[in-house]
Design a protein around this motif. Structure first.
Motif, mmCIF file in Angstrom:
data_model
loop_
_atom_site.group_PDB
_atom_site.id
_atom_site.type_symbol
_atom_site.label_atom_id
_atom_site.label_comp_id
_atom_site.label_asym_id
_atom_site.label_seq_id
_atom_site.Cartn_x
_atom_site.Cartn_y
_atom_site.Cartn_z
ATOM 1 N N ASP A 307 0.402 -0.850 0.158
ATOM 2 C CA ASP A 307 0.295 -0.024 -0.089
ATOM 3 C C ASP A 307 0.732 1.072 -0.166
ATOM 4 O O ASP A 307 0.732 2.415 -0.741
ATOM 5 C CB ASP A 307 -1.490 0.277 1.173
ATOM 6 N N ARG A 308 1.904 1.248 0.490
ATOM 7 C CA ARG A 308 2.572 2.279 0.865
ATOM 8 C C ARG A 308 3.617 2.835 -0.673
ATOM 9 O O ARG A 308 3.708 4.078 -0.630
ATOM 10 C CB ARG A 308 3.971 1.746 2.178
ATOM 11 N N GLU A 309 3.794 1.926 -1.503
ATOM 12 C CA GLU A 309 5.157 1.915 -2.524
ATOM 13 C C GLU A 309 2.999 2.321 -3.428
ATOM 14 O O GLU A 309 3.919 3.196 -4.118
ATOM 15 C CB GLU A 309 5.060 0.324 -3.256
ATOM 16 N N ASP A 311 0.824 4.653 -3.033
ATOM 17 C CA ASP A 311 0.507 5.690 -2.283
ATOM 18 C C ASP A 311 1.660 6.492 -2.795
ATOM 19 O O ASP A 311 1.683 7.584 -3.502
ATOM 20 C CB ASP A 311 0.334 5.826 -0.987
ATOM 21 N N GLN A 312 2.679 5.932 -2.776
ATOM 22 C CA GLN A 312 4.076 6.971 -3.001
ATOM 23 C C GLN A 312 4.325 7.515 -4.646
ATOM 24 O O GLN A 312 3.681 8.255 -4.958
ATOM 25 C CB GLN A 312 5.324 6.453 -3.003
ATOM 26 N N ASP A 426 10.835 8.670 2.974
ATOM 27 C CA ASP A 426 10.053 9.169 2.226
ATOM 28 C C ASP A 426 11.023 9.127 0.902
ATOM 29 O O ASP A 426 11.429 8.911 0.836
ATOM 30 C CB ASP A 426 9.013 10.534 2.130
#
Length: 828
Positions: A307-309, A311-312, A426
């Protein structure tokens, strides 16, 4: 009597500048030439310049090289003996060598001696300075690197000293092997130095003046002013501004340049700092293309990304300097909630349109196709994977690439990798590593390896036409490029996407090539052991043709016999029949003559006698006229064939209708690479240089360049194959302009000017005992010949071919190709 033009030349010759005024010219006008020379050399300015430099051992006039036009004028105009005149005309290697030749001349020498500028002590110093040739190439607070050699003792390393702010701090020998120095001067090639700066010196002050001196004599190889801290990005611009506006401080400012070039010509290890200094903002691209060509959708394949990838990736796309019309996220139903949340937040912020396309398909091609169904009617689309972080100007650069030509149907870009182990940061804070700075579009290279990468942009019409193949796996985008005409593919040489470290499965690539191109492939092997992960070899059928192998020789039986033996020994490994034509250029050695006679009477070769001055181009042209073979293979007599099927390989490539010239990979007797194609550079000096010189034969080169068939700006005539019909259409070698040097390159560039391709082919590998028959270009005549050839090549082709599409513009042009990075040029 001198006229105004001669006065200006004398000022350049002895004061290294233009006259300051018309009055200065008038003061020397209409005086005898010897009197004008005497006046300038006896002047206080000459005393503060070369005379002062000799006293302390500095390189004369800052180590610059005399202008060839100036030395040619001096050789013609000055009162000189014939031997000196010829040496001066041929262009002295340095100011010191030039002044030494003038000072020791039987006619001009007494005039210069009478000025008091060339005393016996200064003449001795001049001889020392003239004999020492070297360059400080890299310098920073940790070390200095370069080379130094004495032309009067080529096999003896030079003893050197490192001084910092006038304090001796280290000693060393110039004993590192430098193939380029050996090629230029001959001798053992032991000329390189690499001297560490003691840590105690680095901690003294923020700036150090480093000098590399010859031990035991006041002779300076080079100097550099370096900073012990980290310099600002704009240091080069600030220094160049000082050079322009502070002439009185010129010596100190020029001393900074090796340091600045070293710091701004960045090693790969410092790539992250380089990227931060020159980001791909897209400002230049925005000015280059109309808004309609930035009309682009983006399809992001979520796949197995976190999910973080995801989002980025979305955040980076929303921050683009030119936003996408629509962003489509495609993945299985489990990813819908996050996609919906991202879409809501984007709409709240600025109204950006994000859609989710559900797809549980197992292959990227099927998922991307589902995403395309949710895209808008934008004319272009960018394909990304979740985790990819596009640079802020990525869409602007891609839009500008499509805007330049309606013919462009797909665009690929340079990439780098988000440093592993920093996933908690980030993207803006993560280091970038592993840059892939790609060559321009090359269909042969693409047929062996999917070098274009996965982030790709297409015109929707082209993508709809060729489709995405599920069998290609993660390579489906590169697979689609195989189906496009080569002219429809463009490259943006900017790092536009950073991705997590991935290990894509490259095994499907052979099937992609076979399906899309109808070409046979096989696992790639390399006779020198150069390993390139995932690459395949494309096998083209052996054409039913005859080849003529043309070898010029003069005596040198110790070279000729191994060359001919290797050709005949591999005959059984080749379906293409070889007619051997040997051009005998006035051989006198009884052993050579007997050997040639045996070859002729035994039916192994035709021997074509040639009389007259050595003219490699002319001899090969005349031999080409004596054969009706389909393919001409020009071969030096100091080569030995290594690849068994070399002739089939060269003939198969040369017979392709779009190909003009094919060259091979050459290695020295010790196995080091001598030639892996030529690289062109946007400068007259060093316009063309051999790639890979001195690298181990097992070194695949940057992105596999040494070990893969690919386009090249030019290849060497030491082993070159040309279809006979093409050779005749191009008019053969230019024997008048390039009798010895440059004829091979000129032929290659003429072929490209006719729309034909030039290929470097490592599957034909030979030993090349380079220049053993002619020696190195160290005497004035040979140096003048090489300089003249380079000047004609640059004048004829430099503007058209100086920007080599295979040589990514991120790479420095002044040092070893593909070794260091430079600021990317504007509009690249």
């Amino acid at each position: 009597m001198v006229d105004a033009s001669a006065v200006r030349q004398l000022y350049r010759l002895f004061l290294n500048r233009e006259p300051e005024s018309e009055t200065a010219i008038d003061n020397l006008l209409h005086r005898p030439l010897y009197a004008a020379v005497h006046s300038l050399v006896a002047s206080a300015e000459f005393g503060r310049g070369p005379s002062a430099d000799l006293t302390v051992g500095r390189p004369l006039w800052g180590g610059a090289t005399p202008d060839p036009a100036l030395t040619a004028w001096a050789g013609d105009a000055l009162p000189l003996g014939e031997e000196t005149r010829e040496a001066v005309r041929a262009r002295a290697r340095s100011w010191a060598a030039l002044y030494l030749a003038l000072a020791e001349d039987e006619i001009l020498g007494p005039i210069l001696s009478d000025t008091g500028a060339f005393t016996p002590d200064r003449l001795a110093a001049l001889r020392n300075v003239a004999a020492l040739v070297g360059r400080l190439e890299e310098a920073d607070a940790d070390r200095v690197r370069g080379w130094a050699v004495r032309t009067d003792a080529l096999d003896t390393p030079v003893a050197l000293e490192l001084w910092a702010d006038g304090v001796f701090c280290a000693a060393a020998l110039s004993d590192g092997f430098r193939r380029d120095v050996q090629d230029q001067f001959g001798g053992s090639g032991r000329a390189g130095f690499d001297i560490l700066v003691p840590p105690a010196m680095r901690s003294r002050r923020p700036q150090l003046l480093l000098e590399v001196r010859a031990a035991g004599a006041p002779m300076i190889v080079g100097r550099a002013s370096v900073e012990t801290g980290t310099p600002g990005v704009d240091l080069l611009a600030a220094t160049l501004d000082e050079v322009r506006h502070a002439r009185l401080a010129l010596e100190r400012l020029e001393a900074r340049l090796p340091y600045l070039e070293t710091r701004l010509s960045v090693p790969f290890a410092a790539y992250d700092a380089y990227r931060r200094a020159w980001p791909a903002t897209g400002d230049e691209a925005t000015a280059a293309g109309p808004d309609r060509d930035a009309d682009m959708d983006v399809v992001v394949d979520i796949g197995a990304a976190t999910d973080r990838e995801l989002d980025q990736t979305v955040r980076a796309l929303l921050e683009q300097s030119r936003p996408a019309r629509r962003l489509v996220l495609v993945g299985d139903e489990a990813r819908r909630p996050l996609a919906l949340d991202l879409a809501n937040r984007a709409a709240w912020r600025d109204g950006s349109a994000i859609r989710f396309a559900p797809s549980g398909a197992p292959t990227p091609a099927e998922r991307i196709s589902a995403g395309l169904e949710q895209a808008s009617d934008a004319s272009t689309v960018l394909l990304l994977r979740a985790g990819d972080v596009p640079a802020i100007g990525a869409l602007a650069w891609l839009g500008a690439a499509f805007a330049r030509s309606a013919q462009v149907e797909a665009v690929y870009m340079d990439e780098d990798v988000l440093a592993p182990g920093e996933e908690a940061f980030d993207p803006d804070e993560r280091r970038r590593v592993g840059p892939r700075l790609k060559p321009g579009p090359d269909p042969d290279l693409l047929a062996q390896t999917p070098y274009v990468g996965a982030p790709l942009a297409f015109r929707r019409s082209a993508l709809d036409r060729v489709g995405l193949d599920a069998k290609a796996g993660a390579l489906c985008g590169a697979d689609a490029l195989l189906a496009l005409p080569p002219a429809a593919v463009a490259h943006v040489p900017r790092v536009l996407v950073s991705s997590p470290a991935r290990a894509d499965d490259l095994a499907p690539w052979a099937g992609c090539v076979e399906r899309r191109l109808g070409l046979a492939t096989e696992p790639r092997t390399d006779i020198l052991g150069a390993d390139i992960a995932g690459a395949v070899r494309v096998r083209r059928p052996t054409p039913p043709v005859r080849a003529a192998v043309i070898i010029p020789t003069r005596d040198a039986l110790d070279l000729l016999r191994p060359c001919v033996d290797s050709v005949m020994a591999h005959a059984a490994s080749n379906g293409v029949h070889a007619d051997l034509l040997i051009i005998d250029h006035e051989s006198r050695d009884p052993g050579t003559l007997a050997y040639l006679s045996d070859l002729a009477t035994g039916g192994h070769a035709r021997v074509l006698p040639h009389q007259g001055e050595f003219n490699w181009a002319l001899m090969n042209n005349l031999a080409a006229a004596e054969t009706d073979a389909d393919v001409l293979v020009f071969l030096n007599n100091d080569t030995v064939v290594l690849s068994p099927d070399w002739l089939d390989e060269l003939a198969a490539q040369a017979m392709r209708p779009e190909v003009g010239v094919v060259g091979c990979r050459l290695v020295y007797g010790d196995g080091a690479i001598q030639h892996a194609g030529f690289v062109a550079r946007e400068q007259r000096e060093g316009f063309l240089t051999h790639e890979g010189v001195g690298a181990p034969g097992s070194d695949p080169g940057y992105l596999g360049r040494h070990g893969l068939l690919r386009s090249a700006v030019a290849v060497t005539g030491a082993c070159m194959a040309v279809r006979a019909e093409i050779f005749r259409r191009l008019g053969g070698f230019d024997a008048a302009s390039f009798p010895v040097e440059g004829n091979d390159v000129d032929l290659c560039l003429r072929a490209q000017s006719e729309g034909l391709r030039v290929l470097y082919d490592p599957y034909a590998t030979l030993y090349h005992l380079e220049s053993r028959t002619r020696g190195f270009n160290t005497d004035p005549e040979r140096q003048a010949r090489a300089d003249a050839a380079n000047a004609i090549l640059w004048a004829r082709w430099g503007q058209r071919f100086g920007r080599d599409p295979g040589f990514n513009p991120h790479f420095d042009r002044t040092l070893r190709p593909f070794s260091r990075l430079r600021p990317p040029p504007a509009g690249a």
